[in-house]
Design a protein around this motif. Structure first.
Motif, PDB file in Angstrom:
ATOM      1  N   ARG A 179       0.829  -1.208   0.000  1.00  0.00           N
ATOM      2  CA  ARG A 179       0.000   0.000   0.000  1.00  0.00           C
ATOM      3  C   ARG A 179       0.862   1.256   0.000  1.00  0.00           C
ATOM      4  N   GLY A 180       1.913   1.256   0.799  1.00  0.00           N
ATOM      5  CA  GLY A 180       2.774   2.430   0.856  1.00  0.00           C
ATOM      6  C   GLY A 180       3.499   2.686  -0.451  1.00  0.00           C
ATOM      7  N   LEU A 181       3.997   1.618  -1.070  1.00  0.00           N
ATOM      8  CA  LEU A 181       4.690   1.785  -2.343  1.00  0.00           C
ATOM      9  C   LEU A 181       3.729   2.226  -3.437  1.00  0.00           C
ATOM     10  N   ASP A 182       2.552   1.618  -3.487  1.00  0.00           N
ATOM     11  CA  ASP A 182       1.563   2.012  -4.497  1.00  0.00           C
ATOM     12  C   ASP A 182       1.229   3.491  -4.379  1.00  0.00           C
ATOM     13  N   LEU A 218       7.336  -5.117  -8.610  1.00  0.00           N
ATOM     14  CA  LEU A 218       7.328  -4.399  -7.336  1.00  0.00           C
ATOM     15  C   LEU A 218       7.404  -5.415  -6.209  1.00  0.00           C
ATOM     16  N   GLN A 219       8.473  -5.365  -5.451  1.00  0.00           N
ATOM     17  CA  GLN A 219       8.681  -6.301  -4.352  1.00  0.00           C
ATOM     18  C   GLN A 219       8.719  -5.533  -3.037  1.00  0.00           C
ATOM     19  N   THR A 220       7.917  -5.971  -2.066  1.00  0.00           N
ATOM     20  CA  THR A 220       7.800  -5.248  -0.798  1.00  0.00           C
ATOM     21  C   THR A 220       7.968  -6.187   0.392  1.00  0.00           C
ATOM     22  N   ALA A 221       7.980  -5.573   1.572  1.00  0.00           N
ATOM     23  CA  ALA A 221       8.110  -6.333   2.813  1.00  0.00           C
ATOM     24  C   ALA A 221       6.895  -7.196   3.086  1.00  0.00           C
TER      25      ALA A 221
END
Length: 218
Positions: A117-120, A135-138
């Protein structure tokens, strides 16, 4: 196979320290734990939340780290809902660089300690989302410096590991790239010092955004 450049987000694409520092401070206050100085908070940007809390409060129990991590999430959600999040501005020249790399045929990705959500939100705010193919996130990976995010990005993009570079501002980014066997490029405008990035194994450190294309000559 295609060539891929993977960017870290916080401290590399955007300057997000104000929101991160405030959320950490409020989480520590609520937990009645001594608030760490902002210099210490900036040091943990890029780690996943539990690992970040472990770094900030190493003497605490694992359960307390999880409580602080959840407190950070809750504070960040509350800040977003109340419209109290500060703008996370792109560093000067980043928008143009992303567009240039896309025009030049690079596949682009992100590997970040942020949530999906934060990256988006960041990419949508700055109109950059359409440039990134992975897109790779935690939310789906172990914390940096584990190489999972880079391995997944390479697989999803169909890229050549020998023609892949990771760009980031912290030793966690550099060590993740080293662990994944790809080119590690540090940047000098984020939250760790250039000499630290070099010591961690960076193949080069760009001190200005305009210098990055030179370091991408794979």
């Amino acid at each position: 196979m295609s060539r891929l450049v993977i960017f870290d987000c916080d401290g590399t694409l955007v300057d997000s320290q104000a929101n991160i520092c405030r959320a950490v401070e409020e989480a520590f206050v609520e937990a009645r734990v001594a608030v760490p100085p902002r210099d210490a908070i900036r040091r943990i940007v890029g780690l996943s939340l539990v690992e970040a809390m472990q770094a900030l409060l190493p003497e605490a129990a694992d359960a307390d780290h999880r409580i602080l991590a959840q407190g950070y999430k809750d504070k960040f959600v509350a800040m977003r809902a109340s419209g109290m999040l500060d703008e996370e501005p792109l560093f000067d020249g980043i928008g143009s660089l992303v567009e240039r790399l896309a025009r030049d045929g690079w596949l682009l990705g992100v590997a970040t300690g942020k949530s999906d959500r934060g990256l988006d939100r960041v990419l949508a705010t700055h109109g950059l989302a359409h440039h990134f193919v992975t897109l790779q996130t935690a939310d789906r990976h172990p914390s940096k410096p584990h190489p999972s995010m880079i391995a997944a990005a390479i697989a999803e993009a169909g890229a050549d590991p020998a023609r892949t570079a990771m760009i980031g501002d912290t030793t966690y980014d550099v060590m993740m790239a080293v662990n994944a066997g790809v080119r590690a490029i540090g940047v000098g405008w984020g939250y760790h010092e250039p000499d630290e990035l070099t010591a961690a194994g960076a193949h080069g450190v760009a001190l200005a955004v305009a210098d990055l294309p030179h370091h991408l000559e794979l």
